[in-house]
Scaffold this motif. Sequence first.
Motif, PDB file in Angstrom:
ATOM      1  N   LEU A 117     -41.950 -22.867  27.863  1.00  5.01           N
ATOM      2  CA  LEU A 117     -41.047 -22.532  26.770  1.00  5.01           C
ATOM      3  C   LEU A 117     -39.990 -21.543  27.232  1.00  5.01           C
ATOM      4  N   ALA A 118     -40.385 -20.571  28.069  1.00  2.00           N
ATOM      5  CA  ALA A 118     -39.425 -19.586  28.566  1.00  2.00           C
ATOM      6  C   ALA A 118     -38.289 -20.250  29.333  1.00  2.00           C
ATOM      7  N   LYS A 119     -38.642 -21.268  30.129  1.00  4.74           N
ATOM      8  CA  LYS A 119     -37.624 -21.982  30.894  1.00  4.74           C
ATOM      9  C   LYS A 119     -36.679 -22.722  29.967  1.00  4.74           C
ATOM     10  N   VAL A 120     -37.231 -23.341  28.929  1.00  4.24           N
ATOM     11  CA  VAL A 120     -36.394 -24.066  27.969  1.00  4.24           C
ATOM     12  C   VAL A 120     -35.428 -23.119  27.269  1.00  4.24           C
ATOM     13  N   LEU A 121     -35.949 -21.963  26.811  1.00  9.99           N
ATOM     14  CA  LEU A 121     -35.094 -20.996  26.127  1.00  9.99           C
ATOM     15  C   LEU A 121     -34.019 -20.447  27.053  1.00  9.99           C
ATOM     16  N   GLU A 122     -34.394 -20.213  28.318  1.00  9.41           N
ATOM     17  CA  GLU A 122     -33.407 -19.729  29.292  1.00  9.41           C
ATOM     18  C   GLU A 122     -32.298 -20.755  29.490  1.00  9.41           C
ATOM     19  N   ASP A 123     -32.684 -22.015  29.671  1.00  9.95           N
ATOM     20  CA  ASP A 123     -31.684 -23.066  29.837  1.00  9.95           C
ATOM     21  C   ASP A 123     -30.854 -23.236  28.574  1.00  9.95           C
ATOM     22  N   LEU A 124     -31.507 -23.079  27.420  1.00 12.42           N
ATOM     23  CA  LEU A 124     -30.808 -23.225  26.145  1.00 12.42           C
ATOM     24  C   LEU A 124     -29.683 -22.207  26.017  1.00 12.42           C
ATOM     25  N   LEU A 125     -29.982 -20.950  26.366  1.00 12.30           N
ATOM     26  CA  LEU A 125     -28.989 -19.885  26.231  1.00 12.30           C
ATOM     27  C   LEU A 125     -27.888 -19.980  27.280  1.00 12.30           C
ATOM     28  N   THR A 126     -28.263 -20.251  28.515  1.00 12.68           N
ATOM     29  CA  THR A 126     -27.253 -20.302  29.584  1.00 12.68           C
ATOM     30  C   THR A 126     -26.359 -21.530  29.449  1.00 12.68           C
ATOM     31  N   ASN A 127     -26.935 -22.658  29.070  1.00 15.65           N
ATOM     32  CA  ASN A 127     -26.127 -23.863  28.922  1.00 15.65           C
ATOM     33  C   ASN A 127     -25.201 -23.789  27.718  1.00 15.65           C
ATOM     34  N   ALA A 128     -25.615 -23.038  26.696  1.00 20.70           N
ATOM     35  CA  ALA A 128     -24.820 -22.964  25.469  1.00 20.70           C
ATOM     36  C   ALA A 128     -23.465 -22.307  25.700  1.00 20.70           C
ATOM     37  N   VAL A 129     -23.364 -21.414  26.682  1.00 22.46           N
ATOM     38  CA  VAL A 129     -22.113 -20.689  26.908  1.00 22.46           C
ATOM     39  C   VAL A 129     -21.354 -21.247  28.107  1.00 22.46           C
ATOM     40  N   ALA A 130     -21.637 -22.487  28.476  1.00 20.80           N
ATOM     41  CA  ALA A 130     -20.899 -23.115  29.574  1.00 20.80           C
ATOM     42  C   ALA A 130     -19.456 -23.350  29.151  1.00 20.80           C
ATOM     43  N   ASN A 131     -18.598 -23.594  30.123  1.00 22.40           N
ATOM     44  CA  ASN A 131     -17.182 -23.846  29.856  1.00 22.40           C
ATOM     45  C   ASN A 131     -17.043 -25.001  28.862  1.00 22.40           C
ATOM     46  N   PRO A 132     -16.302 -24.824  27.757  1.00 21.62           N
ATOM     47  CA  PRO A 132     -16.235 -25.872  26.728  1.00 21.62           C
ATOM     48  C   PRO A 132     -15.624 -27.172  27.224  1.00 21.62           C
ATOM     49  N   LEU A 133     -14.597 -27.083  28.076  1.00 24.04           N
ATOM     50  CA  LEU A 133     -13.999 -28.309  28.602  1.00 24.04           C
ATOM     51  C   LEU A 133     -14.981 -29.038  29.508  1.00 24.04           C
ATOM     52  N   ALA A 134     -15.677 -28.266  30.336  1.00 24.38           N
ATOM     53  CA  ALA A 134     -16.686 -28.865  31.207  1.00 24.38           C
ATOM     54  C   ALA A 134     -17.824 -29.447  30.378  1.00 24.38           C
ATOM     55  N   ALA A 135     -18.143 -28.806  29.256  1.00 27.84           N
ATOM     56  CA  ALA A 135     -19.224 -29.304  28.399  1.00 27.84           C
ATOM     57  C   ALA A 135     -18.885 -30.678  27.844  1.00 27.84           C
ATOM     58  N   VAL A 136     -17.632 -30.870  27.422  1.00 32.91           N
ATOM     59  CA  VAL A 136     -17.215 -32.174  26.901  1.00 32.91           C
ATOM     60  C   VAL A 136     -17.203 -33.214  28.009  1.00 32.91           C
ATOM     61  N   VAL A 137     -16.691 -32.834  29.178  1.00 25.05           N
ATOM     62  CA  VAL A 137     -16.623 -33.771  30.300  1.00 25.05           C
ATOM     63  C   VAL A 137     -18.015 -34.179  30.763  1.00 25.05           C
ATOM     64  N   ASN A 138     -18.926 -33.203  30.822  1.00 20.73           N
ATOM     65  CA  ASN A 138     -20.280 -33.453  31.332  1.00 20.73           C
ATOM     66  C   ASN A 138     -21.281 -33.816  30.243  1.00 20.73           C
ATOM     67  N   ALA A 139     -20.814 -33.925  28.984  1.00 17.46           N
ATOM     68  CA  ALA A 139     -21.676 -34.263  27.852  1.00 17.46           C
ATOM     69  C   ALA A 139     -22.818 -33.263  27.707  1.00 17.46           C
ATOM     70  N   ASP A 140     -22.503 -31.969  27.841  1.00 15.67           N
ATOM     71  CA  ASP A 140     -23.484 -30.903  27.630  1.00 15.67           C
ATOM     72  C   ASP A 140     -23.462 -30.558  26.143  1.00 15.67           C
ATOM     73  N   TYR A 141     -24.363 -31.185  25.375  1.00 10.74           N
ATOM     74  CA  TYR A 141     -24.271 -31.118  23.923  1.00 10.74           C
ATOM     75  C   TYR A 141     -24.612 -29.750  23.347  1.00 10.74           C
ATOM     76  N   LEU A 142     -25.425 -28.987  24.019  1.00  8.70           N
ATOM     77  CA  LEU A 142     -25.719 -27.642  23.519  1.00  8.70           C
ATOM     78  C   LEU A 142     -24.469 -26.771  23.568  1.00  8.70           C
ATOM     79  N   ALA A 143     -23.754 -26.847  24.678  1.00  9.07           N
ATOM     80  CA  ALA A 143     -22.507 -26.088  24.791  1.00  9.07           C
ATOM     81  C   ALA A 143     -21.456 -26.631  23.823  1.00  9.07           C
ATOM     82  N   ILE A 144     -21.437 -27.944  23.636  1.00  6.81           N
ATOM     83  CA  ILE A 144     -20.504 -28.540  22.677  1.00  6.81           C
ATOM     84  C   ILE A 144     -20.763 -27.994  21.283  1.00  6.81           C
ATOM     85  N   LEU A 145     -22.045 -27.933  20.876  1.00  6.34           N
ATOM     86  CA  LEU A 145     -22.408 -27.409  19.565  1.00  6.34           C
ATOM     87  C   LEU A 145     -21.972 -25.953  19.415  1.00  6.34           C
ATOM     88  N   PHE A 146     -22.246 -25.134  20.448  1.00  7.66           N
ATOM     89  CA  PHE A 146     -21.916 -23.712  20.385  1.00  7.66           C
ATOM     90  C   PHE A 146     -20.407 -23.488  20.262  1.00  7.66           C
TER      91      PHE A 146
END
Length: 429
Positions: A117-146
């Motif tokens: 669970l700790a790994k999931v939460l860590e990935d959840l938080l770090t992925n959420a603040v990824a570059n928004p343009l990169a998130a759309v290009v790479n289909a990173d939906y957590l970052a897209i939502l954020f």
Amino acid sequence: MFAKYRQVSLIVRILIGLAVGSLLAVLLPQATAIGLLGQLFVGALKGVAPVMVFFLIMSAVSGYQSGKENHFGSVIVMYLSATLLSAFAAVGASWLMPVRLVLPKAAKVAGGAPQSLAKVLEDLLTNAVANPLAAVVNADYLAILFWALMIGFALRLASKETRKVISELSGALTQVAQLIIEFAPFGIAGLIYTTIRETGFAGVAKYGQLVALLVGTMAFVYLVVYPAMVWAMTRQNPYPLTFWTLRVSGIPAFFTRSSAVNIPINLKACEALGLNKASYAVSIPLGGSANSGGAAITVSVMTLAACATLGIHVSFPLALILCVLTALAATGASGIAGGSLLIIPMAASLFGIDNDIAMQVVGIGFIIGVIQDSVETAVNSASDLLFTATAEYHDALKSGHPVDIKAAVAQAAGKPGHALRAAKAVQDA
């Protein structure tokens, strides 16, 4: 020619695509080019889905009007509670009856599954603040939502014209997705061809288990969970209203496969019940997006089926996070046929499932969509009517005004012409 093609029901076209794809897999097993249709279809969905989700969420948040005087507290609570409870029911059903899918590339990602669970939460938080343009290009939906939420809130300070442009872009992208879905029969023919060619009919039989799980969960939610909510709000027998809404709204929605298209039917049904027009004129259209229990079930079941296939262990805390995320994402599901399938990658990303694999799951969703999406839409649309009526009855009872739900339904049932004429008008259109 395209206009004539669209005159044929999408359900009929999908059935024809399934039959043609299956027949070609038997007669021409070496014609691998047929499978290219499925790759193109999934690729097009994979391309438009991240951009569409980004603008849908951003538009919804930027267009929200706070501070307006309204009386929709009860219906909003019911919408959100129903969506969350539906997600819980889907998780419970998936644990009791796990289903494994046929995913050709499953082995590719099995080793990358999160281990704690700790790994999931860590990935959840770090992925959420990824570059928004990169998130759309790479289909990173957590970052897209954020970022869609952040930019949407910021746009509330922008001019009305700017917000209108965002809304129109969101509508345009939804139309693009709808256009792609119009070609679903061709894509499904290619997908079913590839599946039968690689796994035989035994692999297709797995889809029957998945359909049974989805439909069974939706039936349990609408016939047990939702009536329990109605009883809790009114302390009266919920089943006369439950069955009436299922007949008047659920049956037409089953065939239209669009909550948005079914809105006029629900409005006429509210009129037949004698509800307050000032309330239902807003709550019914609102339910088209805010009340998505059927979509929450689809996303949860499909995501957990992918996890079972990949050997990903889903603990209770992870399941709880999935329920909340699914409930939030389902409220933004598009009102078009198959719209909920496009948010599966967002839920799948919570468990580290690769976007390519997630889109394979979406493709399976379109294959079974002839039944799944029809039942899902029936649940969503009928519950819009169910909860709109329940909320008004609850507020009336709370204010000391007597309400006899059974009598109200009997009166509305004595005038079925309202809903039937609305249903015929939508079908004719």
